[in-house]
Design a protein around this motif. Structure first.
Motif, PDB file in Angstrom:
ATOM      1  N   ALA A   1      -6.583  -6.584  -2.718  1.00  0.00           N
ATOM      2  CA  ALA A   1      -7.083  -5.512  -1.843  1.00  0.00           C
ATOM      3  C   ALA A   1      -6.024  -5.114  -0.824  1.00  0.00           C
ATOM      4  O   ALA A   1      -5.853  -3.919  -0.527  1.00  0.00           O
ATOM      5  N   PHE A   2      -5.292  -6.090  -0.294  1.00  0.00           N
ATOM      6  CA  PHE A   2      -4.229  -5.800   0.670  1.00  0.00           C
ATOM      7  C   PHE A   2      -3.165  -4.908   0.029  1.00  0.00           C
ATOM      8  O   PHE A   2      -2.742  -3.902   0.606  1.00  0.00           O
ATOM      9  N   ALA A   3      -2.747  -5.263  -1.181  1.00  0.00           N
ATOM     10  CA  ALA A   3      -1.732  -4.471  -1.880  1.00  0.00           C
ATOM     11  C   ALA A   3      -2.253  -3.064  -2.169  1.00  0.00           C
ATOM     12  O   ALA A   3      -1.524  -2.082  -2.003  1.00  0.00           O
ATOM     13  N   ARG A   4      -3.499  -2.957  -2.585  1.00  0.00           N
ATOM     14  CA  ARG A   4      -4.074  -1.648  -2.871  1.00  0.00           C
ATOM     15  C   ARG A   4      -4.085  -0.785  -1.626  1.00  0.00           C
ATOM     16  O   ARG A   4      -3.681   0.379  -1.652  1.00  0.00           O
ATOM     17  N   GLN A   5      -4.524  -1.350  -0.505  1.00  0.00           N
ATOM     18  CA  GLN A   5      -4.584  -0.573   0.737  1.00  0.00           C
ATOM     19  C   GLN A   5      -3.190  -0.160   1.191  1.00  0.00           C
ATOM     20  O   GLN A   5      -3.001   0.941   1.695  1.00  0.00           O
ATOM     21  N   PHE A   6      -2.218  -1.027   1.003  1.00  0.00           N
ATOM     22  CA  PHE A   6      -0.848  -0.704   1.380  1.00  0.00           C
ATOM     23  C   PHE A   6      -0.330   0.471   0.553  1.00  0.00           C
ATOM     24  O   PHE A   6       0.211   1.431   1.081  1.00  0.00           O
ATOM     25  N   VAL A   7      -0.513   0.396  -0.752  1.00  0.00           N
ATOM     26  CA  VAL A   7      -0.029   1.447  -1.645  1.00  0.00           C
ATOM     27  C   VAL A   7      -0.819   2.734  -1.451  1.00  0.00           C
ATOM     28  O   VAL A   7      -0.257   3.832  -1.525  1.00  0.00           O
ATOM     29  N   GLU A   8      -2.096   2.609  -1.192  1.00  0.00           N
ATOM     30  CA  GLU A   8      -2.943   3.779  -0.992  1.00  0.00           C
ATOM     31  C   GLU A   8      -2.420   4.650   0.155  1.00  0.00           C
ATOM     32  O   GLU A   8      -2.512   5.872   0.110  1.00  0.00           O
TER      33      GLU A   8
END
Length: 77
Positions: A60-67
């Motif tokens: 989730a952290f990676a997704r939010q960062f990339v988002e």
């Protein structure tokens, strides 16, 4: 998911890299393990002191960062 309960960023731990809270395990290590095909149960075997929700928090952290990032298309020569 409340990431602040699972992920911490502290300049004194792992040079400020995001880590699973209460550990020195960087988020990128968990993502790398997933990239190489390890399953969540296999990761938990390797790190028995973390929980499944910790691994999911890394994703989730990676997704939010990339988002939040603007991504340029890859150009092939």
């Amino acid at each position: 998911m409340d990431l602040e309960k699972r992920i911490s960023i502290d300049p004194e731990i792992q040079h400020g890299k995001p880590c699973i809270r209460g550990t020195r395990i960087p988020v990128y290590i968990i993502l790398e393990m997933l990239e190489h095909g390890l399953t969540i149960p296999e990761i938990l075997e390797e790190y028995p002191h973390i929980k499944e929700d910790d691994v999911k928090a890394c994703i989730a952290f990676a997704r939010q960062f990339v988002e939040g990032e603007e991504i340029s298309p890859f150009v092939t020569p």
